[in-house]
Structures are given as structure tokens and as C-alpha cells.
Design a protein around this motif. Sequence first.
Motif, PDB file in Angstrom:
ATOM      1  N   GLY A 136      29.854  14.558 -16.738  1.00 41.12           N
ATOM      2  CA  GLY A 136      30.542  13.793 -16.155  1.00 41.12           C
ATOM      3  C   GLY A 136      29.955  12.227 -16.103  1.00 41.12           C
ATOM      4  N   VAL A 137      30.432  12.287 -14.843  1.00 44.96           N
ATOM      5  CA  VAL A 137      30.479  10.608 -14.328  1.00 44.96           C
ATOM      6  C   VAL A 137      29.794  10.910 -13.337  1.00 44.96           C
ATOM      7  N   HIS A 138      28.466  10.018 -13.100  1.00 47.13           N
ATOM      8  CA  HIS A 138      27.359  10.170 -12.087  1.00 47.13           C
ATOM      9  C   HIS A 138      27.496   8.845 -11.107  1.00 47.13           C
ATOM     10  N   PHE A 139      27.760   8.294 -10.156  1.00 41.47           N
ATOM     11  CA  PHE A 139      27.584   6.931  -9.333  1.00 41.47           C
ATOM     12  C   PHE A 139      26.579   7.108  -8.595  1.00 41.47           C
ATOM     13  N   LEU A 140      25.711   6.362  -7.953  1.00 44.96           N
ATOM     14  CA  LEU A 140      24.814   5.839  -7.245  1.00 44.96           C
ATOM     15  C   LEU A 140      25.117   4.754  -6.386  1.00 44.96           C
ATOM     16  N   LEU A 141      25.749   4.736  -5.369  1.00 47.87           N
ATOM     17  CA  LEU A 141      26.285   3.573  -4.664  1.00 47.87           C
ATOM     18  C   LEU A 141      25.271   3.490  -3.469  1.00 47.87           C
ATOM     19  N   GLU A 174      23.471   2.496 -10.509  1.00 49.93           N
ATOM     20  CA  GLU A 174      23.800   3.403 -11.253  1.00 49.93           C
ATOM     21  C   GLU A 174      24.415   3.822 -11.667  1.00 49.93           C
ATOM     22  N   GLU A 175      24.646   3.998 -13.052  1.00 53.83           N
ATOM     23  CA  GLU A 175      25.849   4.883 -13.358  1.00 53.83           C
ATOM     24  C   GLU A 175      25.688   5.341 -14.839  1.00 53.83           C
ATOM     25  N   ARG A 176      25.322   7.148 -14.794  1.00 54.65           N
ATOM     26  CA  ARG A 176      25.782   6.913 -15.888  1.00 54.65           C
ATOM     27  C   ARG A 176      26.523   7.876 -16.576  1.00 54.65           C
ATOM     28  N   THR A 177      26.328   9.155 -17.637  1.00 56.83           N
ATOM     29  CA  THR A 177      27.149  10.258 -17.680  1.00 56.83           C
ATOM     30  C   THR A 177      26.470  11.453 -18.044  1.00 56.83           C
TER      31      THR A 177
END
Length: 615
Positions: A130-135, A438-441
Motif C-alpha cells: 500500500g502507501v506509506h506516509f511519514l508526516l 517520506e512517501e513510498r509504496t
Amino acid sequence: MQNSYPLWKNALILLAFLVAIIYALPNLYGEDPSVQVSSNRATPLAQPKADEIQNLVKSLNAPVKDFEFKDGHVLVRFTNTDDQLKTADLLRDKMGSDYTVALNLAPTTPGWLRALGADAMYLGLDLRGGVHFLLEVDMDAAAKQAEERYNDDLRLALRGANLRYQSVAKDNGFIKIKLKTADEKPQLLALLNKDFHSLEVTEPEAADEVWLKISERELKETSKNAVAQNMTTLRNRVNELGVAEPVIQQQGENRIMVQLPGVQDTTRAKEILGTTATLEYRLVDVEHDVQKAVEGHPPVGSRLYYEKNGQPILLNRQIIVTGDQIVDASSGIDQDGRPAVFISLNGVGAAKMGKLTQANVGKPMAVVFIEYKVETKVVNGEKIRHKEKVEKVISVATIQGVFSKRFQTTGLDSPQEARNLSLLLRAGALAAPVDIVEERTVGPSLGQDNIDKGFLSFVVGFVLVVLFMAVYYRLFGLIANFALAFNVVIVVAILSMLQATLTLPGIAGIILTVGMSVDANVLIFERVKEEIRNGNSPAASIFIGYEKAFATILDSHVTNLVVAVVLFAFGTGSVKGFAVTLIIGILSSMFTAITGTRMVINWIYGDRRVEKLSI
């Protein structure tokens, strides 16, 4: 006739099976690694820009599987992830900050299935990723917002206490109050001690001034509350996106991790999660000269803003209501055909709005749209992230009558902007701006080996049950196997229609329902065999077996259903996913094991005179 269904009932059962097959079919098709390009502006991408992007992608000589331009965004499909990542990096460098370039996994479902609304169900992070976000939460902005609130509250308190002051201004971490005369300083100190005791008071050499500062303890508490509020808001926004089983966790003091399993439209997810948008309603200052404010001399109680067309406008510093007092928001079209957001306020906001509109009928009121934008610039070879607070007046309208709890806001550029704004307001405003650092699949968290083992366990369990039923119950066992297969198809179809997320615990729930479905048929078939031993005819044995076993099957399934509902109500994460598939499986097994098998047995035997049943 005892062992026959009317034509309408047979047709209804067959229609249910046909619908299940159609809506389960998309799960047989795979997904293409893709890159999606969308506009960050209110207007969507136009065809010339889409052609420019297509030519840019072609210049890479990457093997593009397909190029789509639909609904204002471009989707480029690839055959492998290497070409996908390479193209995404190029487009990010070339397109600039006005466009969002996001990695995507685009389904390959045929057009005729998509036309019927049939889509594949989502797979969790442990199956497909899925999608991983680090805010990162902007703590400095949270502190500045706290200072801004105190600044406005102090002005109101001074006016309410009839204390004359020259200025209330923020300066170097202090809120400095300068009185008209030093004689009123004791009265000011008494007011501060009563209503603003959390502020640290400093008395400078000037007798008519008092300096105030937010304590370190309160700043830490403000930052802590900002992270907690942001997590709640992000959960609301994820719910609006329709993502099942999200992971939202705090990391460190000022970071929040968000994992969205099975997300298809990562562009929209990034837009909704990262946007800090809210509204403020202020009265227009019609008493002072706007031109003087433009020249750098705004009146004490007003601020200079600019409308969409660039025209300057003076608004009162006093805010009527803000986004955190909005309890519901929906988008639509107003009576003039313009996109609008219909807003409902809470009790406090409604009271303030009602009181103000009653006292200011015939005066103009403005709606200020506020958002924080982050732009990455390359300076001397280093990427520097620049944050900017954007405030613009989207609507100015004359107050025609008294309103309070529910009203509408217009001045938006498009229906899509109205939908996005209503979603953000409905989910709640972020307490402090967030920056996606940070953003990654992400791939399957348990590894491909665990996925294969999970699928293998389902296949082995299914095959063993099928073989046992076929050998032990013969023709009746084959019919039960038919119902068993359709039970799985129905569960998959319902999960797909609900756009639910399937995880490894969900697969465990499906495997469990396979056993439960067979258990219902075992009860029926054993009762049929018992009636044959008692001397009843085959036709009568079939009828009595189904009629008498129904109560027992219902009791066992209802007790299991109660447990599954409790798991769903009180469980979280993977437990909730297990409960969802279990609930759907229990209900579908009741249908296939009783109604489905009986329909087929009615077709084969009906009320014909046979001497022996193949059971």
C-alpha cells in the motif's frame, strides 16, 4: 410438490450466483505499476498538457504499456516497477510544484466490468502492500497559532474591560500590550491574573507596557495536543477516503506514520492527508480606507487581505467562526448553479454567527480560505523545503438576514474544489500544518513466502474438504462442493462490492467459513440418511432432512454471527478484518448450504420415485 422451487425462486438464486461471479471476476486480473500526474491547481489538466507529458515520457524510451488521460489526470502504465520509478523521478523534476506525481498500482480490470461497477477488492499491506506516509507536524506553526489566538483574545478582553490601549502586537516571542495611560496598568494586571493566568507576565521599564509570553509548559502541552488532534483528524480523513484497516501511529514527538493498505488513488490520498485547509468568517471593514492599508498603514482592528481577482480588501481582526466549529459540511450547487459548500456549525459557532448576523444585516461578510503549502526548491544543489501560509478571500457577500447553524459558502472555482473542501471541513481541521517528509509504496510486510503459505493453506484445506465430501456423500457431496465453491465466490464478490481490504487474517476468516459451510451440509445429509433408515421415501427424506436440520443450522450460525459482530465492534486492525470476512462468510454459507444445494437436489431428484439416493 415438496422438493421443487417455483420458477421465480430458481431464477432469483441463479441471478444471485451470476451477480457474484461478475463482481468476483475483477480479482482474477492483476495490476500495472503506474505513474499518475494531477494538477495541484483548481483547474484539472488539459489535453495540451497531457500531450506534453506523453512526449516527455516517450523521450525516456521506457516501454509504456498504456497512456490514459481521464478525469483531468494522466495515468501511465508500465510493465515493471523499474520503469515506473525512473519515469516518476523524471516527471517530478520536470513538472514542478504545480503538479503532483504519485506512484500507483492501476487495476487491469476490463472496461465492461468497470462499466458495471465491478472492481477488485483491496489487499492489505501484508498481501499486496500500500502507501506509506511519514508526516511531520510543524510545532513552530502550532506555537504561532497559539500566540495568534492569545493575541485576538487579549484584544477582546481589553475592549470588554474598557481598557484603552495603543497596540497589542506579537514581537520576538512576546505579546506586547501598550496602554493609552499607565494609570490603567493595575487594572490590566488584575485582568491578566484572572483570565490569562497561564501567561508569563513581564513588566518592562516603560510604565504603560506589559509583555506576555506563553510558558514552556503550555507550549509543550500545545504541541502534544496538536499531534493528538492531527492524528484524530487524519483518521477522519482516512475514513472519508474509504480505506479499511489503516495504520496511524505517532513516531517520536512530532511525527505521524500513516499506512494505507490497498490504496489505488495515491494522489488523492496525498492531497487529502497533507492539506491543511480551513475557513474563517470575518466582517468586512467598510469604515477605513483600503488604499492606506495597501501603503502599509492598516487600521488597528483590521487586516489587509486580497480577493481572488487580486483586489485588496480590509477585514476585521475579530474572527466570527473558524473551521473547528464546523460539525458537518457537504458540497453541492447553489440556486445560481455555482459550486457551494453547505456548512453546519456547533452550538457555540451557531450562537456567535446568529448574534453577529442579527447585528449586521446589510453589511458584507467575507470567507477566508487558509491553507499551508510546502514547496521544495533546489539551492546550491541542496533541496530546501519552504512552507508558506496562503490566505485568500474566496467569497464576499452581504448579510441579507439572520442565520446561525446552517448556511452555504460559495466562491469556489470548481465542484471538485467544493468536494475536497467539504471533505476537509467534515473531517476536521488540522491543529498544526503537516509536511509529508517520506512517501513510498511498500511491499508485503510478511514477505512473498508467507503470502504463498497463506494461499497454500486455503487451497489444501479446500481440496481436502472437497475430497472428503465427494467420497463420503457421493453425489450429495459433489453438490455440497458446488455450494462450497460458490460460497467463496460470494464472499469475494461482497468484499469487492464493499471495496473492503483483505488481509491474511481475512483469509483465515474465509477458510473458517469453508468449514462452517460444509458443517451445515453435513447436518442436512446426516438427517436425510437418518430419515431413510427410518423407512421414509427418498423424496420425503430429502424434504424432512432440510426442514428439520434448518433450526439446528440457524442456531449454530447465529451464535457464530454474534461472536463475529462482537469481534468487529471491539476489535482493531487485523481482528476487525477477520471479523468482516467471518460475518460475510456466515451469511453467505447459510444461503449456499441450504438454498443453493436444495435447488440443485430439487433439479436432480425433485419428487421423482427413486429407490435409492446417492448419499
